[in-house]
Design an enzyme around this catalytic site. Structure first.
Site, short mmCIF file in Angstrom:
data_model
loop_
_atom_site.label_atom_id
_atom_site.label_comp_id
_atom_site.label_asym_id
_atom_site.label_seq_id
_atom_site.Cartn_x
_atom_site.Cartn_y
_atom_site.Cartn_z
N CYS A 194 -6.12 3.90 -3.64
CA CYS A 194 -6.30 2.51 -3.20
C CYS A 194 -7.39 1.67 -3.88
CB CYS A 194 -6.59 2.49 -1.71
SG CYS A 194 -5.23 3.11 -0.72
N LYS A 215 1.28 10.11 -4.81
CA LYS A 215 -0.05 9.54 -4.59
C LYS A 215 -1.17 10.55 -4.86
CE LYS A 215 -3.05 7.35 -1.20
NZ LYS A 215 -3.23 6.81 0.16
N ARG A 220 -7.18 -1.62 -6.66
CA ARG A 220 -7.53 -3.02 -6.33
C ARG A 220 -8.63 -3.52 -7.28
NH1 ARG A 220 -5.01 -3.19 -1.00
NH2 ARG A 220 -3.81 -1.28 -1.16
N ASP A 254 0.04 -0.43 -4.93
CA ASP A 254 -1.26 0.03 -5.46
C ASP A 254 -1.26 1.45 -6.00
OD1 ASP A 254 -1.11 1.32 -2.96
OD2 ASP A 254 -3.26 1.12 -2.59
N ASN A 255 -0.33 2.29 -5.53
CA ASN A 255 -0.26 3.67 -6.02
C ASN A 255 1.04 4.29 -5.54
OD1 ASN A 255 -2.67 3.85 -3.60
ND2 ASN A 255 -0.85 5.08 -3.28
N HIS A 311 1.15 2.36 4.28
CA HIS A 311 0.13 3.43 4.33
C HIS A 311 0.14 4.08 5.72
CE1 HIS A 311 -3.89 5.25 4.30
NE2 HIS A 311 -3.99 5.00 3.00
N LYS A 347 -5.14 -5.96 3.44
CA LYS A 347 -6.14 -4.91 3.22
C LYS A 347 -6.94 -5.17 1.93
CE LYS A 347 -6.20 -0.14 1.67
NZ LYS A 347 -5.48 1.14 1.62
N ASP A 355 0.84 -1.20 0.00
CA ASP A 355 0.00 0.00 0.00
C ASP A 355 0.88 1.26 0.00
OD1 ASP A 355 -2.18 1.64 0.11
OD2 ASP A 355 -3.01 0.79 1.96
N ASP A 356 0.68 2.11 -0.99
CA ASP A 356 1.36 3.41 -1.06
C ASP A 356 2.88 3.32 -1.20
OD1 ASP A 356 -1.20 4.36 -0.66
OD2 ASP A 356 -0.69 5.68 1.03
N HIS A 358 -10.32 -3.47 0.75
CA HIS A 358 -10.70 -2.15 0.23
C HIS A 358 -11.50 -2.15 -1.07
CE1 HIS A 358 -9.39 2.29 0.90
NE2 HIS A 358 -10.68 2.07 1.08
N SER A 374 -8.74 1.05 4.69
CA SER A 374 -7.44 1.63 5.07
C SER A 374 -7.26 1.73 6.58
CB SER A 374 -7.28 3.03 4.45
OG SER A 374 -7.16 2.92 3.05
CA LIG Z 1 -2.87 2.99 -1.45
#
Ligand SMILES: [Ca+2]
Length: 441
Positions: free
Chosen positions: A75, A281, A79, A266-267, A214, A128, A36-37, A130, A153
């Protein structure tokens, strides 16, 4: 005698049948580690020299790096792309889902897990999710046999804008609320390894979408305060440890040669830069959506190689389908492509030369080959105010990774072509989009 020969022939045929059955059974296990992130420049193999990522460094020397691998700015939409093989706008999943939202990934979508289920893979989602927190949207209803983790999140905590306590799920039961986040990377890793051990004799698909890195960041005692980059570095180093644990388990169980491991994010990074790119992001500049990605499958993916062709998380579903011998759904349009040719030979030529940059449900830019174009009509879709385009812009990504030199005026033909392509693609998706899942209560 004649009958005996016939019987022997029949046995041979049956025998061969069993052999080919066994070969089918040898389809690869898949482990998909989704951070994540995590930004492009957050780990050693993609240029970070401040953080220690020995396991990821080794992953790169044993597998393939992808340098033009796309996710999305935030996010949930990312996904949705990963799970469906479609741009998020096609499946109508917006940028980020919140606990107050009554929508989720439509259960009628065919997910990555449902694809491999055609071949009886054991499937788990650890981490996670989401894509909707109502029961009908959770992993157990989207093709996964096992789920452990947070439904959204880790900053959606009790009391923040009236949010409920953050739930931690074990399958369909909430087993804790507001869990100690410094333990999550470790706990997810243990659960993923437990699943691999339990299913070592059948093909399995492990989807491991970590909660870190994240915000709010947290690392366990073994990593806290240890990196040169502060808390963010500590969480990255713990993720690296987790990757090492997974790889070690595959090796120990003798599954190494028959397991594809994919590592990506994811980003783009939050609250920091993503050199050499512009933006981070939330934006559709490269820094917001171009992700570190590596794939490892000894004997199949050539070791220590790099692929510079366009690829992305939308390509995972058709690619996994190809690898396991599953059929793609024929009643709907998919946007991703099978990129196995790139995995076997990174120089085999582009699979798709076009990529669309969605910001939430709005198309903001298009890439074709080396050109990336932001139409003036989509200005402002790029992300936050600091970094959005205010007029039409054309960048040559082969020489301008930082998207700093707008060459639109010098290339009117390219602009005209991409302007048309942008409109055509946007209209096609708008005309053929499918509905988001709606929770009725
Ligand atoms: Ca994310």
């Amino acid at each position: 005698m004649k009958q005996l020969i016939s019987l022997l022939s029949l046995m041979l045929i049956v025998g061969w049948g069993s052999d080919s059955e066994a070969a089918n059974h040898a389809s690869p296990n898949i482990v998909l580690i989704f951070i994540d992130d995590m930004g492009y420049a957050d780990i050693g193999p993609f240029g970070n020299t401040d953080v220690k990522t020995p396991n990821l460094d080794r992953f790169a020397t044993e597998g393939m790096k992808f340098t033009n691998f796309y996710a999305t700015p935030v996010c949930s939409m990312s996904r949705a792309c990963l799970m469906t093989g479609c741009y998020n706008a096609r499946v109508s999943v917006p940028g980020v889902l919140f606990p107050r939202d009554n929508v989720g990934l439509n259960p009628s979508e065919v997910t990555l897990a449902e694809i491999v289920k055609q071949k009886n893979y054991a499937t788990c989602a650890i981490g996670k999710w989401h894509l909707g927190h109502h029961p009908e949207f959770l992993p157990l209803r989207q093709g996964f046999d096992r789920y452990f983790g947070l439904p959204y999140s880790n900053d959606m905590l009790a009391g923040r804008n009236g949010m409920p306590p953050l739930p931690l799920y074990d399958n369909d039961k909430v087993i804790e609320t507001e869990p100690d986040q410094s333990q999550l990377t470790k706990r997810y890793t243990e659960k993923a390894i437990e699943f691999i051990r339990q299913n070592q004799n059948s093909p399995f698909f492990v989807y491991l979408p970590h909660t870190m890195i994240h915000f709010p960041l947290a690392a366990s005692a073994s990593f806290l305060g240890k990196s040169k980059m502060g808390l963010i570095g500590d969480t990255i180093e713990e993720i690296d440890w987790s990757v090492g644990q997974i790889m070690g388990t595959l090796k120990e169980l003798n599954l190494d040669d028959n397991t594809l491991v994919v590592f990506t994010s994811d980003n783009g990074p939050a609250r920091r830069e993503a050199p050499p790119f512009r933006g981070n992001k939330g934006t559709i500049f490269e820094g917001g959506v171009r992700e570190p990605c590596m794939m490892r499958w000894p004997g199949k993916i050539p070791a220590g190689t790099t692929c510079h062709e366009i690829a992305g998380n939308i390509d995972m579903l058709p690619t996994f389908a190809k690898l396991v011998g599953a059929t793609l759904p024929k009643d709907r349009i998919l946007d991703g492509r099978d990129i196995t040719s790139l995995m076997y030979d990174p120089k085999s030529g582009p699979v798709r030369d076009t990529h669309l940059y969605y910001s939430g449900l709005k198309l903001g830019a298009i890439r074709q080959g080396k050109w990336k174009y932001f139409p003036s009509s989509a200005a402002g879709n790029a992300g936050n105010n600091k970094t959005k385009e205010t007029k039409a812009a054309l960048y040559d990504l082969s020489t301008d990774l930082g998207e700093s030199n707008n060459v639109a005026e010098a290339n009117p033909d390219v602009v005209m072509k991409l302007e048309q392509e942008f409109k055509t693609r946007r209209e096609e998706i708008e005309a053929n989009k499918r509905p988001v899942g709606r929770h009725a209560d």
